[in-house]
Design an enzyme around this catalytic site. Structure first.
Site, PDB file in Angstrom:
ATOM      1  N   ASP A  62      27.927 -20.226 155.925  1.00  0.00           N
ATOM      2  CA  ASP A  62      28.437 -20.095 154.555  1.00  0.00           C
ATOM      3  C   ASP A  62      28.736 -21.524 154.094  1.00  0.00           C
ATOM      4  O   ASP A  62      29.784 -22.075 154.415  1.00  0.00           O
ATOM      5  CB  ASP A  62      29.701 -19.244 154.520  1.00  0.00           C
ATOM      6  CG  ASP A  62      30.293 -19.155 153.117  1.00  0.00           C
ATOM      7  OD1 ASP A  62      29.522 -18.988 152.156  1.00  0.00           O
ATOM      8  OD2 ASP A  62      31.520 -19.280 152.988  1.00  0.00           O
ATOM      9  N   GLU A  88      23.430 -18.622 153.471  1.00  0.00           N
ATOM     10  CA  GLU A  88      23.624 -18.039 152.148  1.00  0.00           C
ATOM     11  C   GLU A  88      22.961 -18.929 151.097  1.00  0.00           C
ATOM     12  O   GLU A  88      23.088 -20.150 151.139  1.00  0.00           O
ATOM     13  CB  GLU A  88      25.117 -17.907 151.841  1.00  0.00           C
ATOM     14  CG  GLU A  88      25.397 -17.187 150.549  1.00  0.00           C
ATOM     15  CD  GLU A  88      26.882 -16.920 150.325  1.00  0.00           C
ATOM     16  OE1 GLU A  88      27.188 -16.206 149.365  1.00  0.00           O
ATOM     17  OE2 GLU A  88      27.717 -17.427 151.093  1.00  0.00           O
ATOM     18  N   ASP A 124      35.781 -18.071 154.873  1.00  0.00           N
ATOM     19  CA  ASP A 124      34.489 -18.736 155.012  1.00  0.00           C
ATOM     20  C   ASP A 124      33.800 -18.364 156.322  1.00  0.00           C
ATOM     21  O   ASP A 124      32.584 -18.208 156.375  1.00  0.00           O
ATOM     22  CB  ASP A 124      34.655 -20.259 154.912  1.00  0.00           C
ATOM     23  CG  ASP A 124      35.247 -20.663 153.570  1.00  0.00           C
ATOM     24  OD1 ASP A 124      34.531 -20.592 152.559  1.00  0.00           O
ATOM     25  OD2 ASP A 124      36.443 -21.012 153.528  1.00  0.00           O
TER      26      ASP A 124
END
Length: 166
Positions: A8, A67, A139
């Site tokens: 992430d 991501e 996160d």
């Protein structure tokens, strides 16, 4: 079993999560966050590259899932996020990892069941799926969700491919 590193990316905090998956079950291996220091972006990008490289060396994942950048209201933030993604991807590619990319919406849908899930819902589902004692930091939970999304997608694609060869 395949070992998957989920990322992430962020220019201030980058989450990582590692799972082992056999296509049906996922097992938590590790997770954490990189708290990036300094005001200037280039040294923070170097820190992402170096620390993700260390994670790869320590845990030996076979694939990296990241991501994708979403376009937010602030183009400057989206550019910084893109740079952070690039640093993480370069760390993976330089160590021979294949890299898969997933949209935030598809990750939420794979883990929670809806693409409009809130952060708390993602944290909760990651905790349940991986049988963790407590919710991971935001996160890190997102990074584990990216890895879980890849495990689900990879399994589905494998089943589809097997069906075509029969």
């Amino acid at each position: 079993m395949i070992r998957i590193l989920g990322i992430d990316p962020g220019s201030r905090v980058t989450g990582f999560g590692i799972i082992d998956s056999d296509g049906i079950n996922a097992v938590h291996v590790a997770h954490g966050t990189l708290r990036l220091k300094g005001k200037e972006l280039p040294p923070r990008l170097g820190q992402i590259f170096a620390e993700i490289s260390e994670v790869i060396e320590s845990y030996r994942p076979e694939v990296m899932a990241v991501e994708q950048v979403f376009v937010s209201k602030n183009p400057s933030s989206a550019l910084k996020l893109g740079h952070a993604r690039g640093a993480a991807i370069c760390a993976g590619v330089s160590r021979g990892l294949a890299v898969a990319e997933y949209t935030p919406r598809s990750i939420k849908k794979a883990v929670v069941g809806t693409g409009s899930a809130e952060k708390e819902q993602v944290q909760h589902m990651v905790k349940l799926i991986l049988k963790l004692a407590e919710n991971p930091q935001e996160d890190a939970a997102d990074a584990l969700a990216v890895a879980l999304s890849h495990a689900n997608t990879n399994t589905t694609l494998g089943r589809l491919a097997a069906g075509r060869t029969r």
